[in-house]
Design a protein around this motif. Structure first.
Motif, PDB file in Angstrom:
ATOM      1  N   UNK A 211       0.836  -1.198   0.000  1.00  0.00           N
ATOM      2  CA  UNK A 211       0.000   0.000   0.000  1.00  0.00           C
ATOM      3  C   UNK A 211       0.877   1.257   0.000  1.00  0.00           C
ATOM      4  N   UNK A 212       0.229   2.417   0.020  1.00  0.00           N
ATOM      5  CA  UNK A 212       0.954   3.678  -0.156  1.00  0.00           C
ATOM      6  C   UNK A 212       1.981   3.907   0.946  1.00  0.00           C
ATOM      7  N   UNK A 213       1.553   3.671   2.182  1.00  0.00           N
ATOM      8  CA  UNK A 213       2.486   3.926   3.291  1.00  0.00           C
ATOM      9  C   UNK A 213       3.694   2.998   3.224  1.00  0.00           C
ATOM     10  N   UNK A 214       3.431   1.736   2.845  1.00  0.00           N
ATOM     11  CA  UNK A 214       4.544   0.783   2.749  1.00  0.00           C
ATOM     12  C   UNK A 214       5.535   1.230   1.677  1.00  0.00           C
ATOM     13  N   UNK A 215       4.986   1.684   0.546  1.00  0.00           N
ATOM     14  CA  UNK A 215       5.862   2.138  -0.538  1.00  0.00           C
ATOM     15  C   UNK A 215       6.671   3.359  -0.114  1.00  0.00           C
ATOM     16  N   UNK A 216       5.989   4.246   0.574  1.00  0.00           N
ATOM     17  CA  UNK A 216       6.648   5.458   1.044  1.00  0.00           C
ATOM     18  C   UNK A 216       7.801   5.098   1.986  1.00  0.00           C
ATOM     19  N   UNK A 217       7.499   4.175   2.905  1.00  0.00           N
ATOM     20  CA  UNK A 217       8.523   3.727   3.845  1.00  0.00           C
ATOM     21  C   UNK A 217       9.692   3.115   3.092  1.00  0.00           C
ATOM     22  N   UNK A 218       9.367   2.254   2.139  1.00  0.00           N
ATOM     23  CA  UNK A 218      10.413   1.583   1.386  1.00  0.00           C
ATOM     24  C   UNK A 218      11.302   2.606   0.686  1.00  0.00           C
ATOM     25  N   UNK A 219      10.662   3.655   0.112  1.00  0.00           N
ATOM     26  CA  UNK A 219      11.425   4.674  -0.601  1.00  0.00           C
ATOM     27  C   UNK A 219      12.339   5.418   0.360  1.00  0.00           C
ATOM     28  N   UNK A 220      11.815   5.741   1.526  1.00  0.00           N
ATOM     29  CA  UNK A 220      12.613   6.473   2.517  1.00  0.00           C
ATOM     30  C   UNK A 220      13.804   5.650   2.969  1.00  0.00           C
ATOM     31  N   UNK A 221      13.540   4.364   3.213  1.00  0.00           N
ATOM     32  CA  UNK A 221      14.625   3.477   3.660  1.00  0.00           C
ATOM     33  C   UNK A 221      15.670   3.362   2.560  1.00  0.00           C
ATOM     34  N   UNK A 222      15.189   3.188   1.334  1.00  0.00           N
ATOM     35  CA  UNK A 222      16.116   3.008   0.216  1.00  0.00           C
ATOM     36  C   UNK A 222      16.986   4.252   0.035  1.00  0.00           C
ATOM     37  N   UNK A 223      16.393   5.396   0.229  1.00  0.00           N
ATOM     38  CA  UNK A 223      17.136   6.644   0.053  1.00  0.00           C
ATOM     39  C   UNK A 223      18.228   6.785   1.106  1.00  0.00           C
ATOM     40  N   UNK A 224      17.922   6.326   2.305  1.00  0.00           N
ATOM     41  CA  UNK A 224      18.887   6.479   3.395  1.00  0.00           C
ATOM     42  C   UNK A 224      19.926   5.371   3.397  1.00  0.00           C
ATOM     43  N   UNK A 225      19.771   4.436   2.485  1.00  0.00           N
ATOM     44  CA  UNK A 225      20.675   3.282   2.501  1.00  0.00           C
ATOM     45  C   UNK A 225      21.910   3.496   1.643  1.00  0.00           C
ATOM     46  N   UNK A 226      22.510   4.645   1.736  1.00  0.00           N
ATOM     47  CA  UNK A 226      23.785   4.861   1.049  1.00  0.00           C
ATOM     48  C   UNK A 226      24.874   4.953   2.101  1.00  0.00           C
ATOM     49  N   UNK A 227      26.129   5.013   1.642  1.00  0.00           N
ATOM     50  CA  UNK A 227      27.251   5.064   2.570  1.00  0.00           C
ATOM     51  C   UNK A 227      27.176   6.322   3.426  1.00  0.00           C
ATOM     52  N   UNK A 228      26.641   7.397   2.838  1.00  0.00           N
ATOM     53  CA  UNK A 228      26.536   8.646   3.603  1.00  0.00           C
ATOM     54  C   UNK A 228      25.142   8.819   4.176  1.00  0.00           C
ATOM     55  N   UNK A 229      24.445   7.722   4.310  1.00  0.00           N
ATOM     56  CA  UNK A 229      23.127   7.684   4.933  1.00  0.00           C
ATOM     57  C   UNK A 229      22.140   8.639   4.250  1.00  0.00           C
ATOM     58  N   UNK A 230      22.257   8.764   2.916  1.00  0.00           N
ATOM     59  CA  UNK A 230      21.278   9.532   2.149  1.00  0.00           C
ATOM     60  C   UNK A 230      21.405  11.030   2.267  1.00  0.00           C
ATOM     61  N   UNK A 231      22.582  11.501   2.701  1.00  0.00           N
ATOM     62  CA  UNK A 231      22.737  12.943   2.922  1.00  0.00           C
ATOM     63  C   UNK A 231      22.787  13.697   1.596  1.00  0.00           C
ATOM     64  N   UNK A 232      23.378  13.065   0.584  1.00  0.00           N
ATOM     65  CA  UNK A 232      23.568  13.757  -0.687  1.00  0.00           C
ATOM     66  C   UNK A 232      22.554  13.344  -1.739  1.00  0.00           C
ATOM     67  N   UNK A 233      21.481  12.785  -1.319  1.00  0.00           N
ATOM     68  CA  UNK A 233      20.452  12.379  -2.276  1.00  0.00           C
ATOM     69  C   UNK A 233      19.557  13.563  -2.596  1.00  0.00           C
ATOM     70  N   UNK A 234      19.158  13.601  -3.838  1.00  0.00           N
ATOM     71  CA  UNK A 234      18.279  14.699  -4.240  1.00  0.00           C
ATOM     72  C   UNK A 234      16.886  14.487  -3.676  1.00  0.00           C
ATOM     73  N   UNK A 235      16.178  15.617  -3.576  1.00  0.00           N
ATOM     74  CA  UNK A 235      14.838  15.536  -3.015  1.00  0.00           C
ATOM     75  C   UNK A 235      13.838  15.977  -4.059  1.00  0.00           C
TER      76      UNK A 235
END
Lengths: 353, 315
Positions: A211-235
């Motif tokens: 569902x929408x919330x699950x997808x949103x969560x997944x996207x947030x987790x995926x974004x933060x899953x970089x070596x720099x914890x998603x600091x340099x990811x575009x928004x």
């Protein structure tokens, strides 16, 4: 008197016929009856030991055995199956164990929770009466699967699902998911009891569409899953971080909130009651600073209104006067517009040396 | 390794039961013993170990193959075999010019070596050389330790404990009097000689209830000489000797028994207020309304004072 003497003599003769059972020792022999153990700390006769070793050892052992058995024969006896047995006391000697003392089993997370809440396990019957099959069906194990098969010879496809779904397959996959979840929880409990740090697993895989919330969560987790914890990811322009219960813990790099200990039923009740109390006995609060500020503001507004009303005809006069320090509405003086004094040296320009 | 500590679950019920049987228990059964042959065992050491094995039966296994290892240098083989056979005691026989007729006796704790003591068999007379009736196998023998050296020497102290461990078998509650027919005698001298003898007990009439004891040697008869030792550190030994909490007997407070064996309990009571005691009710002793009022006021004051004191403490 003759009879007495006679008896005494007879007894003495009898005693002489047998060897004595008493043993004299310089130091008392240390006896542990529970272990059938006797340790004699008296000095050994080294001369006799050298001369006739075996005879000496046998005599010594005989004496000590006699002492040990004397102690055993003193114990209260019982008769069991035509044999006389004695009850031995607890052994005094401590012997090392073969394995370490067993530790109590660590509680699982559920067990801990159940203990704190006072939940006890309810015993279920092994057999249950099935109305549909009209027979006793076991809860699990042998003959359960057969009964289930007999019962579910046909499963209706619900209206909200695709009519071509295989309900049997769906059921089987649900079951296997449950088993997998249980196994995961078992491993988590194991890791917890051994204090092993386990990596975060992210979102659980679901068989249905997310569902929408699950997808949103997944996207947030995926974004933060970089070596720099998603600091340099575009928004994205209107992107929001997923929120909700338990999501914060899933996102890498986020600080984990320390969980409060599970409240006891009594505590929980108290907490709830106090919260209810606070809601019911709510009264509007007054922020004194704000109130004072508002009051002052109101007064000022009123005063200025009055002034405007009274001074409105003279309003133009004042403008000509100018130069009032408190009048902020006047234009700021600008540099370089004033008159220059030619006699004075110009301050501008580079200083030459 | 208990079942709960394993990551993989046992697949079969039988496998689970086997693993459970290997888990540590508060009360342990008799220790199993393993007899091994080291490098070039002599005939004497083989026979000697066999005799000890016969005494130890049925709690033992006798492995007759030679093993090329030296326990004092590398004991991993022993640890491995003890783990495999679930044994906690071991005996190794070997023979060399430097250490003729060498017997190593030892025990393990948690599948690691605890104690290991090397003995040289100077003289040996086997069980077969004594031509007489032996005792039944599996009997619990009486153990006799002679000589002051057992308590004076640290090595011998540990050896005594080891011998008790070897021959004690299991803890028993009751014993049949006629079943006491075997004595093992260990005599230690100051010079480090240990005489191991085994006798059969003959119960003779003594004219009293307690019989007169006579002994008959049945073998084996061994003269040991103490050689090298490797003893456990005090910490490990203490850990191994720990008694589980459930077996520890603590004294219960305020419970006693008198000479007749009846149980007596002592209870503590608060101080009694005799003024408040309700005695016989009489019209003459009844309180007048005035008195009642006074009493109520007094009680109210007392309560207030108590409350104030409590608040003061809380702050």
């Amino acid at each position: 008197m003759d009879i007495v003497n006679e008896i005494l003599e007879r007894e003495q003769k009898k005693a002489e016929k047998y060897k004595s059972i008493t043993v004299d020792k310089h130091l008392e022999v240390d006896i542990d009856v529970g272990c059938l153990l006797a340790s004699d700390t008296n000095d050994l006769d080294s001369k006799l030991l050298e001369k006739s070793k075996d005879i000496f050892l046998q005599a010594l052992t005989r004496d000590n055995t006699q002492l040990l058995l004397n102690k055993i024969w003193e114990l209260p006896t019982e008769r069991a199956d035509e044999a006389i047995i004695v009850k031995l006391p607890e052994p005094k000697t401590v012997i090392p164990r073969a394995k370490p003392v067993p530790k109590p089993k660590p509680l699982t997370k559920w067990q801990e929770f159940a203990k704190s809440k006072g939940i006890t396990k309810k015993k279920k019957d092994k057999l249950q009466w099935d109305e549909q099959l009209q027979k006793w069906v076991p809860l699990y194990g042998f003959k359960k699967a057969a009964a289930e098969k007999e019962k579910n010879w046909l499963i209706e496809v619900p209206q909200n699902l695709d009519p071509m779904t295989d309900m049997y397959e769906k059921k089987a996959s649900e079951k296997s998911e449950k088993v997998a979840k249980n196994e995961l929880q078992r491993l988590k409990n194991l890791a917890r009891s051994k204090k092993v740090k386990i990596p975060r697993v992210g979102l659980p895989v679901t068989s249905d569409k997310a569902n929408a919330t699950q997808l949103e969560t997944a996207a947030t987790i995926a974004k933060a899953s970089t070596a720099s914890l998603g600091k340099f990811q575009d928004k994205l322009p209107k992107e929001k971080e997923a929120r909700g219960k338990g999501i914060h813990e899933l996102i890498p790099g986020k600080e984990r909130k320390r969980k409060l200990p599970i409240p006891t039923p009594q505590q929980e009740r108290e907490n709830n009651l106090s919260m209810l109390d606070s809601i019911l006995s709510k009264r509007p609060k007054i922020d004194m600073d704000k109130a004072v500020a508002k009051h002052i503001n109101d007064e000022q507004v009123q005063r200025s209104e009055e002034k405007r009303n009274t001074k409105s005809p003279k309003a133009g006069k004042r403008k000509t006067k100018g130069g009032n320090a408190t009048n902020f509405s006047a234009k700021k003086p600008k540099a370089g517009k004033g008159q220059r004094n030619p006699s004075k040296k110009a301050g501008s320009g580079r200083k030459r040396r | 390794m208990g079942v709960i500590q394993r990551v993989k679950k046992p697949t079969t019920r039988k496998g689970k039961k086997v693993l459970q049987s290997k888990e540590p228990k508060p009360i342990e059964g008799p220790k199993q013993c393993l007899f091994l042959q080291g490098r070039n065992p002599s005939d004497r050491t083989r026979k000697l170990l066999k005799d000890i094995y016969d005494l130890k039966k049925p709690d033992g296994a006798y492995l007759s193959r030679k093993n090329d290892f030296v326990p004092f240098e590398d004991a991993t083989l022993i640890e491995k075999l003890c783990y495999k056979k679930e044994a906690a005691l071991f005996g190794v026989g070997s023979h060399s010019k430097k250490r003729p007729h060498n017997v190593i006796l030892g025990r393990t704790f948690d599948y690691g070596i605890l104690d290991m003591i090397e003995l040289g068999a100077d003289n040996y007379k086997g069980m077969k050389e004594f031509h007489n009736a032996k005792v039944l196998s599996g009997l619990k023998p009486c153990l006799i330790f002679n000589g002051p050296a057992w308590d004076l020497n640290q090595d011998l102290k540990r050896l005594k404990s080891l011998f008790i461990d070897f021959f004690n078998r299991e803890k028993v509650e009751t014993i049949r009097l006629q079943g006491l027919e075997h004595v093992l005698s260990f005599t230690a001298t100051e010079s480090g000689n240990i005489y191991f003898r085994s006798y059969k007990i003959l119960l003779k009439k003594s004219g009293q209830r307690t019989p007169r004891i006579e002994l008959e040697e049945i073998g084996p008869s061994i003269d040991f000489k103490l050689r090298r030792t490797r003893l456990a550190s005090d910490d490990l030994y203490k850990e191994a000797c720990r008694v589980p909490q459930e077996l520890r007997t603590g004294t219960k407070k305020n419970i006693s028994r008198d000479a007749f064996g009846s149980k007596l309990g002592r209870i503590h009571m608060g101080k009694q207020d005799i003024n408040r005691l309700q005695t016989r009710k009489m019209k003459g002793l009844r309180k007048t309304p005035e008195e009642k009022k006074q009493f109520l006021i007094k009680r109210k004051k007392e309560k207030q004072a108590a409350k104030q004191a409590q608040n003061a403490v809380a702050e």
